[in-house]
Design a protein around this motif. Structure first.
Motif, PDB file in Angstrom:
ATOM      1  N   GLY A 257       0.781  -1.228   0.000  1.00  0.00           N
ATOM      2  CA  GLY A 257       0.000   0.000   0.000  1.00  0.00           C
ATOM      3  C   GLY A 257       0.814   1.278   0.000  1.00  0.00           C
ATOM      4  O   GLY A 257       0.269   2.364   0.154  1.00  0.00           O
ATOM      5  N   VAL A 258       2.139   1.179  -0.164  1.00  0.00           N
ATOM      6  CA  VAL A 258       2.971   2.385  -0.243  1.00  0.00           C
ATOM      7  C   VAL A 258       2.787   3.006  -1.633  1.00  0.00           C
ATOM      8  O   VAL A 258       2.829   2.293  -2.639  1.00  0.00           O
ATOM      9  N   SER A 259       2.548   4.308  -1.679  1.00  0.00           N
ATOM     10  CA  SER A 259       2.414   4.963  -2.990  1.00  0.00           C
ATOM     11  C   SER A 259       3.814   5.201  -3.558  1.00  0.00           C
ATOM     12  O   SER A 259       4.402   6.262  -3.419  1.00  0.00           O
ATOM     13  N   VAL A 260       4.322   4.133  -4.169  1.00  0.00           N
ATOM     14  CA  VAL A 260       5.714   4.087  -4.616  1.00  0.00           C
ATOM     15  C   VAL A 260       6.073   5.280  -5.504  1.00  0.00           C
ATOM     16  O   VAL A 260       7.084   5.953  -5.290  1.00  0.00           O
ATOM     17  N   LYS A 261       5.217   5.553  -6.501  1.00  0.00           N
ATOM     18  CA  LYS A 261       5.552   6.605  -7.470  1.00  0.00           C
ATOM     19  C   LYS A 261       5.651   7.969  -6.807  1.00  0.00           C
ATOM     20  O   LYS A 261       6.569   8.750  -7.075  1.00  0.00           O
ATOM     21  N   ALA A 262       4.697   8.265  -5.935  1.00  0.00           N
ATOM     22  CA  ALA A 262       4.687   9.574  -5.274  1.00  0.00           C
ATOM     23  C   ALA A 262       5.941   9.764  -4.419  1.00  0.00           C
ATOM     24  O   ALA A 262       6.559  10.827  -4.426  1.00  0.00           O
ATOM     25  N   ILE A 263       6.312   8.697  -3.689  1.00  0.00           N
ATOM     26  CA  ILE A 263       7.506   8.791  -2.834  1.00  0.00           C
ATOM     27  C   ILE A 263       8.749   9.003  -3.689  1.00  0.00           C
ATOM     28  O   ILE A 263       9.615   9.832  -3.380  1.00  0.00           O
ATOM     29  N   MET A 264       8.843   8.258  -4.792  1.00  0.00           N
ATOM     30  CA  MET A 264      10.026   8.378  -5.644  1.00  0.00           C
ATOM     31  C   MET A 264      10.139   9.787  -6.214  1.00  0.00           C
ATOM     32  O   MET A 264      11.212  10.396  -6.208  1.00  0.00           O
ATOM     33  N   ILE A 265       9.016  10.325  -6.695  1.00  0.00           N
ATOM     34  CA  ILE A 265       9.041  11.681  -7.254  1.00  0.00           C
ATOM     35  C   ILE A 265       9.441  12.677  -6.167  1.00  0.00           C
ATOM     36  O   ILE A 265      10.270  13.556  -6.378  1.00  0.00           O
ATOM     37  N   ARG A 266       8.892  12.476  -4.969  1.00  0.00           N
ATOM     38  CA  ARG A 266       9.188  13.383  -3.865  1.00  0.00           C
ATOM     39  C   ARG A 266      10.694  13.382  -3.556  1.00  0.00           C
ATOM     40  O   ARG A 266      11.298  14.421  -3.330  1.00  0.00           O
ATOM     41  N   ASN A 267      11.306  12.191  -3.571  1.00  0.00           N
ATOM     42  CA  ASN A 267      12.733  12.111  -3.269  1.00  0.00           C
ATOM     43  C   ASN A 267      13.585  12.785  -4.346  1.00  0.00           C
ATOM     44  O   ASN A 267      14.605  13.403  -4.048  1.00  0.00           O
ATOM     45  N   TYR A 268      13.161  12.647  -5.594  1.00  0.00           N
ATOM     46  CA  TYR A 268      13.897  13.333  -6.661  1.00  0.00           C
ATOM     47  C   TYR A 268      13.772  14.853  -6.524  1.00  0.00           C
ATOM     48  O   TYR A 268      14.714  15.585  -6.792  1.00  0.00           O
ATOM     49  N   VAL A 269      12.599  15.309  -6.100  1.00  0.00           N
ATOM     50  CA  VAL A 269      12.409  16.743  -5.880  1.00  0.00           C
ATOM     51  C   VAL A 269      13.340  17.218  -4.762  1.00  0.00           C
ATOM     52  O   VAL A 269      14.025  18.235  -4.882  1.00  0.00           O
ATOM     53  N   LEU A 270      13.396  16.436  -3.683  1.00  0.00           N
ATOM     54  CA  LEU A 270      14.270  16.775  -2.556  1.00  0.00           C
ATOM     55  C   LEU A 270      15.726  16.861  -3.005  1.00  0.00           C
ATOM     56  O   LEU A 270      16.450  17.808  -2.687  1.00  0.00           O
ATOM     57  N   CYS A 271      16.134  15.873  -3.784  1.00  0.00           N
ATOM     58  CA  CYS A 271      17.515  15.813  -4.246  1.00  0.00           C
ATOM     59  C   CYS A 271      17.834  17.027  -5.131  1.00  0.00           C
ATOM     60  O   CYS A 271      18.891  17.650  -5.002  1.00  0.00           O
ATOM     61  N   ALA A 272      16.891  17.371  -6.018  1.00  0.00           N
ATOM     62  CA  ALA A 272      17.087  18.525  -6.891  1.00  0.00           C
ATOM     63  C   ALA A 272      17.203  19.809  -6.074  1.00  0.00           C
ATOM     64  O   ALA A 272      18.022  20.683  -6.372  1.00  0.00           O
ATOM     65  N   LEU A 273      16.376  19.912  -5.025  1.00  0.00           N
ATOM     66  CA  LEU A 273      16.399  21.112  -4.186  1.00  0.00           C
ATOM     67  C   LEU A 273      17.750  21.298  -3.499  1.00  0.00           C
ATOM     68  O   LEU A 273      18.293  22.405  -3.471  1.00  0.00           O
ATOM     69  N   THR A 274      18.290  20.203  -2.953  1.00  0.00           N
ATOM     70  CA  THR A 274      19.581  20.339  -2.277  1.00  0.00           C
ATOM     71  C   THR A 274      20.656  20.757  -3.273  1.00  0.00           C
ATOM     72  O   THR A 274      21.511  21.592  -2.960  1.00  0.00           O
ATOM     73  N   ALA A 275      20.614  20.183  -4.492  1.00  0.00           N
ATOM     74  CA  ALA A 275      21.623  20.531  -5.501  1.00  0.00           C
ATOM     75  C   ALA A 275      21.531  22.010  -5.880  1.00  0.00           C
ATOM     76  O   ALA A 275      22.544  22.707  -5.978  1.00  0.00           O
ATOM     77  N   ALA A 276      20.289  22.487  -6.066  1.00  0.00           N
ATOM     78  CA  ALA A 276      20.092  23.883  -6.457  1.00  0.00           C
ATOM     79  C   ALA A 276      20.564  24.811  -5.341  1.00  0.00           C
ATOM     80  O   ALA A 276      21.219  25.837  -5.592  1.00  0.00           O
ATOM     81  N   LEU A 277      20.253  24.436  -4.113  1.00  0.00           N
ATOM     82  CA  LEU A 277      20.647  25.256  -2.970  1.00  0.00           C
ATOM     83  C   LEU A 277      22.168  25.371  -2.892  1.00  0.00           C
ATOM     84  O   LEU A 277      22.722  26.473  -2.739  1.00  0.00           O
ATOM     85  N   VAL A 278      22.858  24.241  -3.035  1.00  0.00           N
ATOM     86  CA  VAL A 278      24.324  24.256  -2.972  1.00  0.00           C
ATOM     87  C   VAL A 278      24.896  25.080  -4.132  1.00  0.00           C
ATOM     88  O   VAL A 278      25.853  25.833  -3.946  1.00  0.00           O
ATOM     89  N   GLY A 279      24.284  24.944  -5.314  1.00  0.00           N
ATOM     90  CA  GLY A 279      24.747  25.736  -6.451  1.00  0.00           C
ATOM     91  C   GLY A 279      24.726  27.216  -6.137  1.00  0.00           C
ATOM     92  O   GLY A 279      25.680  27.947  -6.420  1.00  0.00           O
ATOM     93  N   ILE A 280      23.636  27.655  -5.520  1.00  0.00           N
ATOM     94  CA  ILE A 280      23.511  29.084  -5.182  1.00  0.00           C
ATOM     95  C   ILE A 280      24.512  29.465  -4.085  1.00  0.00           C
ATOM     96  O   ILE A 280      25.195  30.483  -4.182  1.00  0.00           O
ATOM     97  N   PHE A 281      24.646  28.614  -3.057  1.00  0.00           N
ATOM     98  CA  PHE A 281      25.622  28.894  -1.983  1.00  0.00           C
ATOM     99  C   PHE A 281      27.023  29.079  -2.552  1.00  0.00           C
ATOM    100  O   PHE A 281      27.740  30.021  -2.204  1.00  0.00           O
TER     101      PHE A 281
END
Lengths: 375, 304
Positions: A257-281
């Motif tokens: 019953g885990v919504s696999v797709k939603a979790i995977m997309i969420r993790n990719y979003v998280l990963c992208a956010l950290t990369a963008a943040l570091v780029g700006i820093f």
């Protein structure tokens, strides 16, 4: 005790008989060591401490307050990048596009501020949102279209490095808000018992710059906060548990019953956010926005390396954000220490390679022992 | 000769530490260090990552380097760190690339804009009128951009009816080859093709050879990779401009050393290492010899 959820993995190697019997001698030091080593991050913590002791003993300038400040940018940005990457790696996937977003985010930030006149903080926010959308696209293609994550994110890596060059016209520019202001103040010195007042130049950076990567401790504080928050998410929330579950057994997790797709997309979003943040820093810290993809690709490798060295499996199902921080710290201590020792560039790469192999061998050995103890 | 001095340690911070262009630079630094009884370290970024360069610069300061030489490839990134190093009592000189407004004590390298202008004058004399392409690996790099600007300025100032196209080729030779080939394929009427960096020059010479353009299209460029030397000697391009990378390693050590032993009294001098136009004929000695000066041999020997 594993410090994160999901300590068990399908890839547990067979334990050699007799290994655990050897380690039963009671001694406080030994017990403490075993206690540390029983943590998932234990082995890399020990390796990092040993490395730091080695450099402290061999290089007088290593164990100093000045070098502490010097050391920070060697690992803090990578700790943040690796923290995001770990969430994708636990899924058993990879995100190569962090190199491109590291490059793209500051360029977008510059364009939004300088060309569109959006203002500094709104520009950062919009740049982060756009990069988050790129993360969602990655997640969509991996989770829904089911293209292999290496291929998907390699494609976005190329595409957004290309887009970075197109948008920036291949030209570096000054980072908005990162410029140094110089003011002159009168400072009184006592020379030969005479008081002399001389004008001295003092440099300041804006509050924006000191928060977003320009301040000496800015990246460290961000890194520590992000790592703690993400470790808590990973260990104590449903999101974290599901992430580990998907990495261990995607099909099973879906059936449970885990919504696999939603979790995977969420993790990719998280990963992208950290990369963008570091780029700006990093763009704010250097006061320049560079469009050269070569530099960004190297960052990508180091971030993935930090995650793996820290104890996250490339095969998924197990991982630690704190470990990624320590992994990044290990790589930072190694590089700073080698440079302080006077090692030349060609040798630096060679030694770094050797050190990673040694660290990973210790890691694997200790993890086998840990599992032998039933940890 | 200078009295007894400690074994000074000088740190070179470079933007592409493993790039073969800088092999002779490292030999130059090594030879000067040996001559003077000092030591040197070669460090920085492999991939023009300015953050890594700033990190390496800070490590050099923390590590108590006696002097630092840095390639200032960015106009903004190094201003504060260089100033901080100088404030900490460590002399900093620039080599290979310079940034206006940076606090560095001297610059040792090619006067990049002047080199570009002289190239522009050659272009005007050779082409006269029509379409001219200028190839640049990475526009905006502080070690390349002034050259292309200088060339454009000289062409514009001449008042001749020359149309200039500036073309970015990318930082790796394979990509540069295809970029230049694509440009030529789309602009067959081009009168002259010139490059302002070593990689693009080598690629340009290869494209000239591939399409048999020598004599039909004027061409020239910068720097002396082995391939460029060979193709120049075959007449595929008319000239290349040598900036003597060996001296860009040798002279910074010499200057920093003099500055230290003289207690800051002397040693520093702005030094233009090169505007050496090499032709089909004058490139011959380079082809015949293998030397540390060109990075083609590790052995120290007198070339006769």
């Amino acid at each position: 005790m594993a410090s994160v959820a999901g300590g068990s993995t399908a890839q547990t190697p067979p334990v050699k008989a007799g290994e655990s019997a050897r380690a039963r001698r009671p001694s406080v030091g030994r017990q403490l060591l075993e206690r540390i080593l029983s943590l998932r991050e234990g082995s890399i913590i020990v390796v990092t401490i040993v490395t730091a002791i080695y450099f402290s003993a061999n290089t007088s300038s290593f164990f100093t307050g000045d070098n502490f400040k010097t050391l920070l940018p060697y690992f803090a940005p990578f700790a943040i990048l690796a923290a995001g990457e770990v969430f994708v790696m636990i899924l058993g996937e990879i995100d190569l596009s962090i190199g491109a977003l590291y490059l793209f985010a500051p360029i977008l930030f510059y364009k939004l501020d300088a060309s569109a006149g959006l203002g500094l903080v709104p520009s950062v926010i919009v740049a982060l949102l756009v990069c988050a959308a790129v993360g969602a696209i990655n997640g969509f293609f991996v989770a829904v279209v089911e293209i292999n994550s290496f291929v998907t994110t390699l494609a976005t890596l190329f595409a957004f490095e290309g887009l970075s060059l197109i948008v920036s016209h291949g030209t570096p520019v000054a980072t908005p808000g990162a410029a140094q202001h110089t003011t002159t103040v009168n400072v009184t010195h006592v020379v030969n018992e005479h008081k002399i007042t001389l004008p001295e130049q003092v440099h300041h950076i804006s509050t924006f710059a000191s928060v977003f990567g320009g301040g000496v401790y800015s990246e460290l504080i961000w890194a520590v906060v992000i790592v703690i928050v993400l470790q808590i998410v990973l260990t104590f929330t449903r999101w974290g548990l599901y992430t580990v579950a998907i990495g261990s057994n995607k099909l099973g997790a879906g059936e449970a019953g885990v919504s696999v797709k939603a979790i995977m997309i969420r993790n990719y979003v998280l990963c992208a956010l950290t990369a963008a943040l570091v780029g700006i820093f990093e763009a704010v810290r250097a006061a320049t926005v560079q469009p050269d993809p070569a530099g960004a690709n190297e960052i990508l490798f180091l971030a993935v390396a930090a995650g793996v060295i820290g104890g996250t499996l490339l095969t998924g199902g197990s991982g630690t954000v704190v470990g990624a921080l320590i992994g990044a710290l290990f790589l930072g201590v190694l590089k700073d220490g080698l440079i302080l020792q006077g090692v030349n560039a060609n040798y630096l790469l060679f030694y770094t390679g050797l050190a990673i192999i040694v660290a990973m061998t210790v890691n694997v050995y200790v993890q086998r022992r840990r599992r032998g103890h039933g940890g | 000769m200078f009295g007894s001095h400690k074994n000074y340690k000088f740190v070179f911070v470079n933007h592409v530490t493993t790039n073969p262009f800088f092999t002779p630079t490292q030999y130059g630094a090594a030879d000067a260090s040996k001559l003077l009884g000092c030591s040197y370290q070669w460090t920085g970024s492999e991939s023009s990552n300015v953050n890594q360069m700033v990190n390496a610069l800070n490590s050099a300061v923390t590590g108590g380097a006696d002097g630092i030489a840095i390639s200032l490839i960015d106009l903004h990134a190094f201003n504060a760190p260089v100033e901080a190093a100088i404030k900490a009592g460590i002399p900093v000189v620039a080599y290979n690339a310079d940034a206006p407004g940076n606090a560095r004590l001297s610059y040792i390298g090619q006067d990049l804009k002047k080199a570009g202008e002289e190239m522009g004058e050659r272009i005007v004399a050779a082409v006269g009128s029509g379409e001219v392409a200028l190839f640049i690996a990475t526009p905006g790099s502080a070690n390349l951009q002034p050259r292309i600007e200088g060339a454009e300025k000289a062409i514009k100032d001449s008042g001749k009816p020359i149309t200039v196209h500036s073309v970015a080729t990318g930082a790796a030779v394979p990509a540069e080859l295809s970029a230049i080939e694509a440009y030529y394929t789309g602009h067959k009427s081009v009168k002259g093709m010139y490059a302002v960096d070593g990689g693009s020059t080598e690629s340009l010479a290869k494209v000239m050879q591939k399409f048999g353009l020598a004599g039909k299209v004027k061409a020239g460029g910068f720097d002396l990779t082995e391939a460029t030397q060979k193709l120049l000697s075959e007449g595929q391009i008319e000239f290349t401009i040598d900036q003597q990378p060996y001296l860009q390693g040798f002279l910074p050590v010499l200057q920093l050393f003099m500055y230290k032993v003289s207690g800051t009294l002397t040693g520093l001098a702005e030094t233009d290492t090169g505007l050496k136009f090499l032709s089909k004929e004058s490139v011959q000695p380079y082809l015949k010899s293998k030397s540390r000066y060109e990075g083609t041999s590790t052995a120290a020997k007198v070339i006769s």
